[in-house]
Write a protein that holds these residues in place. Structure first.
Motif, PDB file in Angstrom:
ATOM      1  N   TYR A 183      13.305  34.362  45.530  1.00  0.00           N
ATOM      2  CA  TYR A 183      14.658  35.184  44.939  1.00  0.00           C
ATOM      3  C   TYR A 183      14.148  36.559  44.682  1.00  0.00           C
ATOM      4  O   TYR A 183      13.127  36.678  43.889  1.00  0.00           O
ATOM      5  CB  TYR A 183      15.242  34.298  44.109  1.00  0.00           C
ATOM      6  CG  TYR A 183      16.445  34.764  43.479  1.00  0.00           C
ATOM      7  CD1 TYR A 183      17.613  34.568  44.012  1.00  0.00           C
ATOM      8  CD2 TYR A 183      16.378  35.858  42.279  1.00  0.00           C
ATOM      9  CE1 TYR A 183      18.827  35.265  43.358  1.00  0.00           C
ATOM     10  CE2 TYR A 183      17.436  36.376  41.748  1.00  0.00           C
ATOM     11  CZ  TYR A 183      18.705  36.247  42.355  1.00  0.00           C
ATOM     12  OH  TYR A 183      19.862  36.766  41.979  1.00  0.00           O
ATOM     13  N   TYR A 184      14.963  37.543  45.192  1.00  0.00           N
ATOM     14  CA  TYR A 184      14.730  38.908  44.914  1.00  0.00           C
ATOM     15  C   TYR A 184      16.078  39.460  44.552  1.00  0.00           C
ATOM     16  O   TYR A 184      16.921  39.513  45.453  1.00  0.00           O
ATOM     17  CB  TYR A 184      14.060  39.625  45.812  1.00  0.00           C
ATOM     18  CG  TYR A 184      13.732  41.152  45.429  1.00  0.00           C
ATOM     19  CD1 TYR A 184      12.840  41.422  44.257  1.00  0.00           C
ATOM     20  CD2 TYR A 184      14.571  42.332  46.034  1.00  0.00           C
ATOM     21  CE1 TYR A 184      12.670  42.647  44.060  1.00  0.00           C
ATOM     22  CE2 TYR A 184      14.312  43.395  45.490  1.00  0.00           C
ATOM     23  CZ  TYR A 184      13.374  43.667  44.748  1.00  0.00           C
ATOM     24  OH  TYR A 184      13.298  45.204  44.212  1.00  0.00           O
ATOM     25  N   SER A 185      16.191  40.144  43.265  1.00  0.00           N
ATOM     26  CA  SER A 185      17.436  40.786  42.953  1.00  0.00           C
ATOM     27  C   SER A 185      17.258  42.228  42.539  1.00  0.00           C
ATOM     28  O   SER A 185      16.117  42.734  42.078  1.00  0.00           O
ATOM     29  CB  SER A 185      18.140  40.177  42.081  1.00  0.00           C
ATOM     30  OG  SER A 185      17.464  40.059  40.629  1.00  0.00           O
ATOM     31  N   LYS A 186      18.328  43.003  42.650  1.00  0.00           N
ATOM     32  CA  LYS A 186      18.442  44.295  42.173  1.00  0.00           C
ATOM     33  C   LYS A 186      19.705  44.787  41.450  1.00  0.00           C
ATOM     34  O   LYS A 186      20.574  44.588  42.088  1.00  0.00           O
ATOM     35  CB  LYS A 186      18.110  45.367  43.394  1.00  0.00           C
ATOM     36  CG  LYS A 186      18.057  46.728  43.087  1.00  0.00           C
ATOM     37  CD  LYS A 186      16.687  47.221  42.348  1.00  0.00           C
ATOM     38  CE  LYS A 186      16.609  48.655  42.088  1.00  0.00           C
ATOM     39  NZ  LYS A 186      15.289  49.173  41.279  1.00  0.00           N
ATOM     40  N   ASN A 187      19.376  45.270  40.173  1.00  0.00           N
ATOM     41  CA  ASN A 187      20.505  45.600  39.591  1.00  0.00           C
ATOM     42  C   ASN A 187      20.932  46.970  39.859  1.00  0.00           C
ATOM     43  O   ASN A 187      20.240  47.968  39.583  1.00  0.00           O
ATOM     44  CB  ASN A 187      20.107  45.322  37.782  1.00  0.00           C
ATOM     45  CG  ASN A 187      20.029  43.993  37.392  1.00  0.00           C
ATOM     46  OD1 ASN A 187      20.733  43.199  37.699  1.00  0.00           O
ATOM     47  ND2 ASN A 187      19.165  43.820  36.495  1.00  0.00           N
ATOM     48  N   LEU A 188      22.171  47.146  40.222  1.00  0.00           N
ATOM     49  CA  LEU A 188      22.703  48.332  40.732  1.00  0.00           C
ATOM     50  C   LEU A 188      23.318  48.982  39.419  1.00  0.00           C
ATOM     51  O   LEU A 188      23.184  50.301  39.205  1.00  0.00           O
ATOM     52  CB  LEU A 188      23.874  48.370  41.811  1.00  0.00           C
ATOM     53  CG  LEU A 188      23.199  47.694  43.096  1.00  0.00           C
ATOM     54  CD1 LEU A 188      24.263  47.624  44.249  1.00  0.00           C
ATOM     55  CD2 LEU A 188      22.012  48.726  43.675  1.00  0.00           C
ATOM     56  N   THR A 189      24.175  48.179  38.563  1.00  0.00           N
ATOM     57  CA  THR A 189      24.726  48.792  37.224  1.00  0.00           C
ATOM     58  C   THR A 189      24.335  47.342  36.321  1.00  0.00           C
ATOM     59  O   THR A 189      23.914  46.409  37.021  1.00  0.00           O
ATOM     60  CB  THR A 189      26.166  49.085  37.600  1.00  0.00           C
ATOM     61  OG1 THR A 189      26.742  47.747  37.613  1.00  0.00           O
ATOM     62  CG2 THR A 189      26.434  49.994  38.413  1.00  0.00           C
ATOM     63  N   HIS A 190      24.979  47.497  35.134  1.00  0.00           N
ATOM     64  CA  HIS A 190      24.636  46.228  34.249  1.00  0.00           C
ATOM     65  C   HIS A 190      25.586  45.122  34.414  1.00  0.00           C
ATOM     66  O   HIS A 190      25.454  44.166  34.161  1.00  0.00           O
ATOM     67  CB  HIS A 190      25.183  46.958  32.657  1.00  0.00           C
ATOM     68  CG  HIS A 190      26.709  47.197  32.493  1.00  0.00           C
ATOM     69  ND1 HIS A 190      27.360  48.432  33.066  1.00  0.00           N
ATOM     70  CD2 HIS A 190      27.407  46.297  32.008  1.00  0.00           C
ATOM     71  CE1 HIS A 190      28.615  48.163  32.728  1.00  0.00           C
ATOM     72  NE2 HIS A 190      28.574  46.956  32.046  1.00  0.00           N
TER      73      HIS A 190
ATOM     74  N   PHE B 198      28.825  40.127  40.524  1.00  0.00           N
ATOM     75  CA  PHE B 198      29.150  41.144  39.629  1.00  0.00           C
ATOM     76  C   PHE B 198      30.205  40.469  38.585  1.00  0.00           C
ATOM     77  O   PHE B 198      30.937  39.451  38.880  1.00  0.00           O
ATOM     78  CB  PHE B 198      29.957  42.283  40.345  1.00  0.00           C
ATOM     79  CG  PHE B 198      31.132  41.651  41.350  1.00  0.00           C
ATOM     80  CD1 PHE B 198      32.521  41.591  40.953  1.00  0.00           C
ATOM     81  CD2 PHE B 198      31.022  41.133  42.678  1.00  0.00           C
ATOM     82  CE1 PHE B 198      33.663  41.280  41.576  1.00  0.00           C
ATOM     83  CE2 PHE B 198      32.188  40.830  43.415  1.00  0.00           C
ATOM     84  CZ  PHE B 198      33.356  40.843  42.808  1.00  0.00           C
ATOM     85  N   SER B 199      30.437  41.204  37.676  1.00  0.00           N
ATOM     86  CA  SER B 199      31.241  40.676  36.445  1.00  0.00           C
ATOM     87  C   SER B 199      32.505  41.555  36.451  1.00  0.00           C
ATOM     88  O   SER B 199      32.478  42.936  36.619  1.00  0.00           O
ATOM     89  CB  SER B 199      30.349  40.707  35.043  1.00  0.00           C
ATOM     90  OG  SER B 199      29.115  39.853  35.374  1.00  0.00           O
ATOM     91  N   SER B 200      33.443  41.034  35.855  1.00  0.00           N
ATOM     92  CA  SER B 200      34.651  41.804  35.577  1.00  0.00           C
ATOM     93  C   SER B 200      35.419  41.113  34.498  1.00  0.00           C
ATOM     94  O   SER B 200      34.916  40.196  33.825  1.00  0.00           O
ATOM     95  CB  SER B 200      35.531  41.824  37.028  1.00  0.00           C
ATOM     96  OG  SER B 200      36.064  40.449  37.172  1.00  0.00           O
ATOM     97  N   ASN B 201      36.588  41.666  34.207  1.00  0.00           N
ATOM     98  CA  ASN B 201      37.622  40.958  33.336  1.00  0.00           C
ATOM     99  C   ASN B 201      37.940  39.970  33.371  1.00  0.00           C
ATOM    100  O   ASN B 201      38.418  39.154  32.797  1.00  0.00           O
ATOM    101  CB  ASN B 201      38.421  42.018  33.031  1.00  0.00           C
ATOM    102  CG  ASN B 201      38.253  43.570  32.135  1.00  0.00           C
ATOM    103  OD1 ASN B 201      37.289  43.510  31.935  1.00  0.00           O
ATOM    104  ND2 ASN B 201      39.043  44.470  32.784  1.00  0.00           N
ATOM    105  N   LEU B 202      38.009  39.407  34.985  1.00  0.00           N
ATOM    106  CA  LEU B 202      38.580  38.187  35.279  1.00  0.00           C
ATOM    107  C   LEU B 202      37.203  37.069  35.217  1.00  0.00           C
ATOM    108  O   LEU B 202      37.410  35.981  35.572  1.00  0.00           O
ATOM    109  CB  LEU B 202      39.041  38.172  36.592  1.00  0.00           C
ATOM    110  CG  LEU B 202      40.236  39.448  36.788  1.00  0.00           C
ATOM    111  CD1 LEU B 202      40.520  39.248  38.307  1.00  0.00           C
ATOM    112  CD2 LEU B 202      41.367  38.679  36.082  1.00  0.00           C
ATOM    113  N   GLY B 203      35.946  37.643  35.178  1.00  0.00           N
ATOM    114  CA  GLY B 203      34.831  36.745  35.296  1.00  0.00           C
ATOM    115  C   GLY B 203      33.878  37.014  36.002  1.00  0.00           C
ATOM    116  O   GLY B 203      33.682  38.107  36.736  1.00  0.00           O
ATOM    117  N   GLU B 204      32.952  36.033  36.446  1.00  0.00           N
ATOM    118  CA  GLU B 204      31.696  36.395  37.218  1.00  0.00           C
ATOM    119  C   GLU B 204      31.976  36.198  38.523  1.00  0.00           C
ATOM    120  O   GLU B 204      32.332  34.817  38.910  1.00  0.00           O
ATOM    121  CB  GLU B 204      30.477  36.038  36.533  1.00  0.00           C
ATOM    122  CG  GLU B 204      29.158  36.271  37.235  1.00  0.00           C
ATOM    123  CD  GLU B 204      27.933  35.655  36.852  1.00  0.00           C
ATOM    124  OE1 GLU B 204      27.292  36.045  36.083  1.00  0.00           O
ATOM    125  OE2 GLU B 204      27.517  34.763  37.153  1.00  0.00           O
TER     126      GLU B 204
END
Length: 302
Positions: free
Chosen positions: A62-69, A88-94
């Motif tokens: 598994y390899y991931s890269k955070n583009l933003t928080h 990605f996370s939003s006001n509606l959830g993940e």
């Protein structure tokens, strides 16, 4: 077999946050499944069965890269499945969405032949998935996931009613409840999934519903244990022309994972032992099967 491996790998830890890692080891498989290419190529009758053993290399990562928080791209591979995804996370959830690809599996070109050597054929599966994390807090996590994929065979020499190329739809709801037992953190796992496979041949199309129950616990600062049991019901849509009946399967399984963190005090590493057993009881003995496996692996987190 593939579903059994995927399920075991995906429950590796109910407590850990997702970290980059690669894991290498060996897998030992024992099976008497007539549809597995580990079985003998030539069988004398539909009543024939044998236990076959094989040891193979095992690898996952598994390899991931955070583009933003709140935005994360990742690449992962488990049991030959390759996923390219975006969380990605939003006001509606993940949300979690991505593509899945499997080009490395093999099946019998025609599993329903006797007194003749069966030939292997490559299979391909390509699809997409979307998952949404519901009402998650420190005591509860629930994920609703939908997958769709298309599976194809390089060569499929079965009868027309048994043609296996098709579209797979899976809807799953996975739940984890966090608590403690004897002053140890414990997670209770409760999953349900429904799969619909629309094959070209109606006798190879099916519906399957699967229930899973299990628990995961941190035994001490280094040792984690996860146990998961499942029961499933799989019904094929039409009469199988080889056996002149519709096939129905009852499936039972158990998976365990023992994970030891930082062996010999090597940081960012762990040793994993995964074991599983699955049994299928059907209304036609040719479809009956029993498969077990054990994976011993060493992983590095980074």
């Amino acid at each position: 077999m593939k579903k059994l491996l995927l399920s075991s790998a995906l429950i590796s830890s109910a407590f850990a946050t997702q970290e980059n890692y690669f894991e290498i080891g060996t897998i030992s498989i024992k099976t008497n499944n007539n549809f597995s290419t580990l079985q003998k190529k030539n069988i004398s009758s539909f009543d024939y069965t044998s236990n076959e053993d094989k040891t193979l290399p095992y690898f996952e990562f598994y390899y991931s890269k955070n583009l933003t928080h709140s935005h994360n791209l990742y690449l992962k591979s488990i049991a030959k499945d390759l996923n390219i995804g975006n969380k990605f996370s939003s006001n509606l959830g993940e949300f979690d969405m991505g593509l899945k690809l499997d080009l490395l599996n093999e099946e019998w070109e025609n599993p329903f032949i006797t007194n003749t050597n069966k030939e292997e054929t490559k299979t391909k599966e390509f699809g997409a998935y979307l998952a949404y994390t519901l009402l998650s807090n420190k005591d509860y996590k629930s994920v609703l996931k939908y997958e769709i994929s298309e599976k194809s065979y390089d060569k499929d020499s079965v009868q027309t009613q048994l043609k296996r190329d098709g579209i797979r739809n899976i809807l799953a709801l996975n739940n984890i409840f966090y608590s403690s037992l004897l002053q140890k953190p414990i997670a209770y796992i409760n999953n349900i999934s429904f799969e619909n496979y629309k094959a070209k041949g109606k006798a190879s199309a099916y519906n399957e519903i699967n229930f899973e129950l299990g628990l995961s616990s941190i035994i001490n600062e280094n040792l984690e244990l996860t146990v998961l049991t499942n029961i499933a019901k799989k019904d094929f849509d039409d009469i199988n022309p080889v056996f002149n009946k519709s096939i129905n399967e009852n499936i039972y399984g158990i998976k365990t994972i023992l994970k030891y963190n930082e062996p010999f005090k090597y940081q960012n590493t762990y040793i994993s032992l995964k074991m599983g057993l699955e049994k299928k009881d059907t209304n036609e003995s040719f479809y009956d099967s029993k498969t077990s496996f054990a994976i011993v692996s060493l992983a590095y987190k980074f």
